[in-house]
Design an enzyme around this catalytic site. Sequence first.
Site, PDB file in Angstrom:
ATOM      1  N   GLU A  42       3.956  -5.602   2.800  1.00  0.00           N
ATOM      2  CA  GLU A  42       4.186  -4.166   2.607  1.00  0.00           C
ATOM      3  C   GLU A  42       3.570  -3.809   1.261  1.00  0.00           C
ATOM      4  O   GLU A  42       4.058  -4.251   0.217  1.00  0.00           O
ATOM      5  CB  GLU A  42       5.678  -3.829   2.611  1.00  0.00           C
ATOM      6  CG  GLU A  42       5.967  -2.367   2.326  1.00  0.00           C
ATOM      7  CD  GLU A  42       7.436  -2.082   2.082  1.00  0.00           C
ATOM      8  OE1 GLU A  42       7.737  -1.184   1.251  1.00  0.00           O
ATOM      9  OE2 GLU A  42       8.298  -2.748   2.690  1.00  0.00           O
TER      10      GLU A  42
ATOM     11  N   LYS B  98      15.559   0.842   6.686  1.00  0.00           N
ATOM     12  CA  LYS B  98      15.516   0.067   5.446  1.00  0.00           C
ATOM     13  C   LYS B  98      16.777   0.382   4.638  1.00  0.00           C
ATOM     14  O   LYS B  98      17.029   1.541   4.318  1.00  0.00           O
ATOM     15  CB  LYS B  98      14.259   0.455   4.665  1.00  0.00           C
ATOM     16  CG  LYS B  98      14.173  -0.096   3.249  1.00  0.00           C
ATOM     17  CD  LYS B  98      12.878   0.395   2.609  1.00  0.00           C
ATOM     18  CE  LYS B  98      12.772  -0.016   1.155  1.00  0.00           C
ATOM     19  NZ  LYS B  98      11.474   0.391   0.567  1.00  0.00           N
TER      20      LYS B  98
ATOM     21  N   ARG C  53       2.689   2.977  -4.851  1.00  0.00           N
ATOM     22  CA  ARG C  53       3.027   3.299  -6.230  1.00  0.00           C
ATOM     23  C   ARG C  53       1.803   3.271  -7.125  1.00  0.00           C
ATOM     24  O   ARG C  53       1.862   3.707  -8.280  1.00  0.00           O
ATOM     25  CB  ARG C  53       4.062   2.302  -6.767  1.00  0.00           C
ATOM     26  CG  ARG C  53       5.386   2.303  -6.016  1.00  0.00           C
ATOM     27  CD  ARG C  53       6.277   1.203  -6.532  1.00  0.00           C
ATOM     28  NE  ARG C  53       7.450   1.008  -5.711  1.00  0.00           N
ATOM     29  CZ  ARG C  53       8.274  -0.029  -5.799  1.00  0.00           C
ATOM     30  NH1 ARG C  53       8.041  -0.961  -6.711  1.00  0.00           N
ATOM     31  NH2 ARG C  53       9.309  -0.144  -5.010  1.00  0.00           N
TER      32      ARG C  53
END
Length: 216
Positions: free
Chosen positions: A44, A132, A48
């Site tokens: 993943e 999640k 950012r």
Amino acid sequence: MLTQTTLATTLARFKIIPVIQINRIEQAPALARALVDNGLPVAEVTFRSEGAADAIRLMKQACPELCIGAGTILNGAQAEAALAAGAEFMVAPGLNPNTVKACRSLEVPFIPGINNPSQVEQALELELSLLKFFPAEASGGINMVKSLLAPYQQISLMPTGGLTLENAGDYLALPRVICCGGTWLTPTRLVDDGATDLIGQNVRQAVARFAPDARA
């Protein structure tokens, strides 16, 4: 091609999903090979950093068999960029209905972040059941996961945030915790330094403990 239905099955095979921030995109190909060569063909890559989409593209080119998700997806534009780069699923820290709709329009699987019952019910209303749990340790850890799983039999969880080699097994032992996200496999410092030997060592340890059949 992954669908919302097959995503849970795929991630359940991997067990541990490396969560990676890539600041230097030139490190991306070697990082992809470190994951695949050491038995964990999944990642993943978080949005950012400015070069996240380019990093995903380079990782996919280096290792086409690598199953890559895009993390920290906050809007439809990021989802579209990630999909164009080769990402196969999207992950968010929270639950934004607009992002859900955008990913559905793009026909790409999406995992929203939740940490309380109201958010679970919002996700179910949006026909999402793979969620999640984030930030896992800061949101009550194992006890909170148990509390959420008990009344909501429809959901499966991917705890992320504060997980380590030492505590991931406790989460994975719970029913319907299908996998865990973790940054400890690929710390940003090691990624930036190109320390693929150390990353490979971390991956081998995790695979041996949690996912010996990840290559299958």
